[in-house]
Design a protein around this motif. Structure first.
Motif, PDB file in Angstrom:
ATOM      1  N   LEU A 102       0.802  -1.230   0.000  1.00 38.55           N
ATOM      2  CA  LEU A 102       0.000   0.000   0.000  1.00 38.55           C
ATOM      3  C   LEU A 102       0.839   1.286   0.000  1.00 38.55           C
ATOM      4  O   LEU A 102       0.289   2.379  -0.135  1.00 38.55           O
ATOM      5  CB  LEU A 102      -0.960   0.000   1.188  1.00 38.55           C
ATOM      6  CG  LEU A 102      -2.107  -1.003   1.044  1.00 38.55           C
ATOM      7  CD1 LEU A 102      -3.004  -0.942   2.262  1.00 38.55           C
ATOM      8  CD2 LEU A 102      -2.919  -0.719  -0.220  1.00 38.55           C
ATOM      9  N   ARG A 103       2.173   1.143   0.108  1.00 44.71           N
ATOM     10  CA  ARG A 103       2.995   2.349  -0.036  1.00 44.71           C
ATOM     11  C   ARG A 103       2.816   2.938  -1.438  1.00 44.71           C
ATOM     12  O   ARG A 103       2.988   4.142  -1.634  1.00 44.71           O
ATOM     13  CB  ARG A 103       4.465   2.035   0.242  1.00 44.71           C
ATOM     14  CG  ARG A 103       4.720   1.804   1.734  1.00 44.71           C
ATOM     15  CD  ARG A 103       6.166   1.448   1.982  1.00 44.71           C
ATOM     16  NE  ARG A 103       6.499   0.161   1.365  1.00 44.71           N
ATOM     17  CZ  ARG A 103       7.731  -0.302   1.197  1.00 44.71           C
ATOM     18  NH1 ARG A 103       8.774   0.433   1.591  1.00 44.71           N
ATOM     19  NH2 ARG A 103       7.938  -1.483   0.662  1.00 44.71           N
ATOM     20  N   GLY A 104       2.478   2.096  -2.409  1.00 41.11           N
ATOM     21  CA  GLY A 104       2.205   2.599  -3.769  1.00 41.11           C
ATOM     22  C   GLY A 104       0.944   3.450  -3.795  1.00 41.11           C
ATOM     23  O   GLY A 104       0.964   4.610  -4.225  1.00 41.11           O
ATOM     24  N   PHE A 105      -0.152   2.911  -3.292  1.00 45.14           N
ATOM     25  CA  PHE A 105      -1.430   3.644  -3.252  1.00 45.14           C
ATOM     26  C   PHE A 105      -1.307   4.942  -2.463  1.00 45.14           C
ATOM     27  O   PHE A 105      -1.876   5.978  -2.824  1.00 45.14           O
ATOM     28  CB  PHE A 105      -2.525   2.765  -2.619  1.00 45.14           C
ATOM     29  CG  PHE A 105      -3.779   3.521  -2.304  1.00 45.14           C
ATOM     30  CD1 PHE A 105      -4.646   3.897  -3.315  1.00 45.14           C
ATOM     31  CD2 PHE A 105      -4.086   3.878  -0.992  1.00 45.14           C
ATOM     32  CE1 PHE A 105      -5.804   4.621  -3.024  1.00 45.14           C
ATOM     33  CE2 PHE A 105      -5.233   4.599  -0.698  1.00 45.14           C
ATOM     34  CZ  PHE A 105      -6.095   4.971  -1.714  1.00 45.14           C
ATOM     35  N   LEU A 106      -0.540   4.885  -1.367  1.00 45.22           N
ATOM     36  CA  LEU A 106      -0.427   6.061  -0.495  1.00 45.22           C
ATOM     37  C   LEU A 106       0.600   7.076  -0.991  1.00 45.22           C
ATOM     38  O   LEU A 106       0.729   8.160  -0.425  1.00 45.22           O
ATOM     39  CB  LEU A 106      -0.074   5.608   0.942  1.00 45.22           C
ATOM     40  CG  LEU A 106      -1.174   4.820   1.653  1.00 45.22           C
ATOM     41  CD1 LEU A 106      -0.635   4.141   2.904  1.00 45.22           C
ATOM     42  CD2 LEU A 106      -2.367   5.729   2.006  1.00 45.22           C
ATOM     43  N   GLY A 107       1.315   6.732  -2.065  1.00 42.44           N
ATOM     44  CA  GLY A 107       2.305   7.659  -2.605  1.00 42.44           C
ATOM     45  C   GLY A 107       3.526   7.804  -1.706  1.00 42.44           C
ATOM     46  O   GLY A 107       4.183   8.848  -1.708  1.00 42.44           O
ATOM     47  N   LEU A 108       3.857   6.745  -0.935  1.00 43.64           N
ATOM     48  CA  LEU A 108       4.978   6.833   0.012  1.00 43.64           C
ATOM     49  C   LEU A 108       6.300   6.382  -0.586  1.00 43.64           C
ATOM     50  O   LEU A 108       7.344   6.579   0.021  1.00 43.64           O
ATOM     51  CB  LEU A 108       4.682   5.985   1.267  1.00 43.64           C
ATOM     52  CG  LEU A 108       3.441   6.409   2.062  1.00 43.64           C
ATOM     53  CD1 LEU A 108       3.260   5.513   3.270  1.00 43.64           C
ATOM     54  CD2 LEU A 108       3.566   7.880   2.484  1.00 43.64           C
ATOM     55  N   SER A 109       6.247   5.728  -1.740  1.00 47.55           N
ATOM     56  CA  SER A 109       7.484   5.262  -2.366  1.00 47.55           C
ATOM     57  C   SER A 109       7.281   5.176  -3.874  1.00 47.55           C
ATOM     58  O   SER A 109       6.322   4.568  -4.342  1.00 47.55           O
ATOM     59  CB  SER A 109       7.875   3.886  -1.815  1.00 47.55           C
ATOM     60  OG  SER A 109       8.902   3.318  -2.605  1.00 47.55           O
ATOM     61  N   GLU A 110       8.208   5.769  -4.612  1.00 44.62           N
ATOM     62  CA  GLU A 110       8.123   5.695  -6.078  1.00 44.62           C
ATOM     63  C   GLU A 110       8.611   4.336  -6.582  1.00 44.62           C
ATOM     64  O   GLU A 110       8.369   3.968  -7.722  1.00 44.62           O
ATOM     65  CB  GLU A 110       8.971   6.815  -6.718  1.00 44.62           C
ATOM     66  CG  GLU A 110       8.469   8.233  -6.465  1.00 44.62           C
ATOM     67  CD  GLU A 110       7.177   8.563  -7.216  1.00 44.62           C
ATOM     68  OE1 GLU A 110       6.972   8.013  -8.313  1.00 44.62           O
ATOM     69  OE2 GLU A 110       6.361   9.347  -6.683  1.00 44.62           O
ATOM     70  N   ASP A 111       9.298   3.576  -5.716  1.00 46.92           N
ATOM     71  CA  ASP A 111       9.879   2.298  -6.139  1.00 46.92           C
ATOM     72  C   ASP A 111       8.897   1.131  -6.029  1.00 46.92           C
ATOM     73  O   ASP A 111       9.149   0.046  -6.534  1.00 46.92           O
ATOM     74  CB  ASP A 111      11.096   1.951  -5.254  1.00 46.92           C
ATOM     75  CG  ASP A 111      12.148   3.041  -5.317  1.00 46.92           C
ATOM     76  OD1 ASP A 111      12.204   3.747  -6.349  1.00 46.92           O
ATOM     77  OD2 ASP A 111      12.895   3.200  -4.328  1.00 46.92           O
ATOM     78  N   VAL A 112       7.792   1.354  -5.327  1.00 48.99           N
ATOM     79  CA  VAL A 112       6.833   0.276  -5.091  1.00 48.99           C
ATOM     80  C   VAL A 112       5.731   0.355  -6.157  1.00 48.99           C
ATOM     81  O   VAL A 112       5.157   1.423  -6.362  1.00 48.99           O
ATOM     82  CB  VAL A 112       6.220   0.432  -3.682  1.00 48.99           C
ATOM     83  CG1 VAL A 112       5.048  -0.502  -3.485  1.00 48.99           C
ATOM     84  CG2 VAL A 112       7.287   0.201  -2.617  1.00 48.99           C
ATOM     85  N   PRO A 113       5.425  -0.752  -6.852  1.00 47.85           N
ATOM     86  CA  PRO A 113       4.321  -0.708  -7.819  1.00 47.85           C
ATOM     87  C   PRO A 113       3.010  -0.356  -7.110  1.00 47.85           C
ATOM     88  O   PRO A 113       2.781  -0.783  -5.985  1.00 47.85           O
ATOM     89  CB  PRO A 113       4.239  -2.144  -8.362  1.00 47.85           C
ATOM     90  CG  PRO A 113       5.523  -2.793  -7.990  1.00 47.85           C
ATOM     91  CD  PRO A 113       6.026  -2.099  -6.761  1.00 47.85           C
ATOM     92  N   VAL A 114       2.163   0.412  -7.789  1.00 48.67           N
ATOM     93  CA  VAL A 114       0.861   0.770  -7.219  1.00 48.67           C
ATOM     94  C   VAL A 114      -0.100  -0.422  -7.330  1.00 48.67           C
ATOM     95  O   VAL A 114      -0.911  -0.664  -6.445  1.00 48.67           O
ATOM     96  CB  VAL A 114       0.290   2.014  -7.935  1.00 48.67           C
ATOM     97  CG1 VAL A 114      -1.124   2.309  -7.473  1.00 48.67           C
ATOM     98  CG2 VAL A 114       1.197   3.219  -7.691  1.00 48.67           C
ATOM     99  N   GLY A 115      -0.009  -1.149  -8.415  1.00 48.39           N
ATOM    100  CA  GLY A 115      -0.913  -2.277  -8.659  1.00 48.39           C
ATOM    101  C   GLY A 115      -0.429  -3.558  -7.995  1.00 48.39           C
ATOM    102  O   GLY A 115       0.478  -3.547  -7.150  1.00 48.39           O
ATOM    103  N   TYR A 116      -1.069  -4.668  -8.368  1.00 44.80           N
ATOM    104  CA  TYR A 116      -0.630  -5.970  -7.853  1.00 44.80           C
ATOM    105  C   TYR A 116       0.822  -6.220  -8.256  1.00 44.80           C
ATOM    106  O   TYR A 116       1.194  -6.045  -9.415  1.00 44.80           O
ATOM    107  CB  TYR A 116      -1.508  -7.092  -8.420  1.00 44.80           C
ATOM    108  CG  TYR A 116      -2.745  -7.382  -7.597  1.00 44.80           C
ATOM    109  CD1 TYR A 116      -2.641  -7.926  -6.325  1.00 44.80           C
ATOM    110  CD2 TYR A 116      -4.015  -7.140  -8.101  1.00 44.80           C
ATOM    111  CE1 TYR A 116      -3.773  -8.217  -5.566  1.00 44.80           C
ATOM    112  CE2 TYR A 116      -5.154  -7.417  -7.350  1.00 44.80           C
ATOM    113  CZ  TYR A 116      -5.018  -7.953  -6.082  1.00 44.80           C
ATOM    114  OH  TYR A 116      -6.132  -8.235  -5.325  1.00 44.80           O
ATOM    115  N   GLN A 117       1.631  -6.663  -7.290  1.00 45.04           N
ATOM    116  CA  GLN A 117       3.027  -6.974  -7.586  1.00 45.04           C
ATOM    117  C   GLN A 117       3.132  -8.346  -8.238  1.00 45.04           C
ATOM    118  O   GLN A 117       3.997  -8.596  -9.064  1.00 45.04           O
ATOM    119  CB  GLN A 117       3.841  -6.973  -6.288  1.00 45.04           C
ATOM    120  CG  GLN A 117       3.888  -5.597  -5.655  1.00 45.04           C
ATOM    121  CD  GLN A 117       4.577  -5.615  -4.314  1.00 45.04           C
ATOM    122  OE1 GLN A 117       4.158  -6.338  -3.407  1.00 45.04           O
ATOM    123  NE2 GLN A 117       5.632  -4.835  -4.185  1.00 45.04           N
TER     124      GLN A 117
END
Lengths: 190, 190
Positions: free
Chosen positions: B128-143
């Protein structure tokens, strides 16, 4: 809802205090952010099958507190079914609609934008020659999906355009479709 | 169903005669294969929204014969919701489950393989760091999404492996996710 609205900082029904608290917790321990969502499916007959959603893992623990919910899927007669449910590609549009809407509302609420209404419509093109294996040149999946949002909010046109951009940037379902995700399919031996 | 089973070539509840007839029609006029599926969505409150499926276009005509079906979506409390429905990323797994199952059954039926049961389970990872905009390195969708199929059929293990391969090759939802699809999002001015 009414009672809590008086004491907690709800913006558009989103508890932004809890949201910012969750963000703080995740920044101190990123493991909290790792979720696993699940479904099961049983074939019924012909093009009719039933998906079920129950438990998930997240915030460091299993959650099986929710009752199981079933979703019947079937095709219309023109696609060999009996309309015992809406079809899987329609469920995909429903998933996309829910995710973009929730992302738009959550991120707008975090910015303090008051929303009165959000409505959206979805249309996707599928050429069934792909599904039927009649042409290698035709994509099997959606060729294109078009989405239109109507927003009633205390916001300028520019802010509304930004709300739609945030929805796309932060929606997990949108990004799963627009950027793809690795999916592995196995025979189950357990 | 029982009556028609006596006179028509149903394999696993799939009318393979109609299937092959449809394929002939499409080969003489590919426009028949072009479908448009649709959904609409209305935000309710907070993380709760409602998707609706009704009409579609296909086989050269509009079909609005089906009643509208609503799908409530919401998040669990840990994700700021009130469980008024299952969440959009869970609906995505349901869509995927229905599409792989239907593709597996339809293509196996066309090959004359008799199926007794098909069950499958789905698990996908989201950070959920993707959804929350906490990390640009984490995919927003399913990994990653993992799927396990259990098949009871008059088939060898090799044939079952082939059934699972056909399901992936011909499933529109699987291919939309695994290969991505262009999605355009607009503000609606109509």
């Amino acid at each position: 809802m009414e009672a809590s609205e008086e004491k907690s900082p709800l913006v558009n029904g989103v508890d932004t205090e809890q949201l910012f608290h969750t963000i703080d917790l995740i920044q101190s321990n990123p493991e909290i952010a790792k979720f696993k969502f699940r479904a099961t499916n049983k074939w019924v007959n012909g093009t009719h099958c039933r998906g079920t959603v129950r438990d998930f893992y997240g915030a460091l623990k299993e959650d099986d507190s929710r009752p199981a919910v079933d979703y019947d899927m079937d095709e219309p007669p023109v696609l060999l079914g009996q309309n015992k449910g809406r079809n899987p590609v329609e469920y995909l549009l429903v998933a996309l609609s829910g995710c973009l809407t929730t992302s738009l509302v959550a991120h707008s609420s975090a910015k303090g934008i008051k929303i009165k209404a959000v409505a959206s419509r979805y249309e996707g093109d599928i050429d069934l020659r792909g599904f039927l294996g009649l042409s290698e040149d035709v994509p099997v999946g959606y060729q294109e999906i078009r989405i239109y949002f109507k927003i009633d909010a205390d916001a300028t046109e520019e802010q509304k355009a930004d709300m739609v951009r945030m929805a796309q940037k932060y929606s997990p379902v949108f990004n799963t479709i627009a950027r793809s995700a690795p999916v592995s399919v196995h025979l189950d031996n357990r």
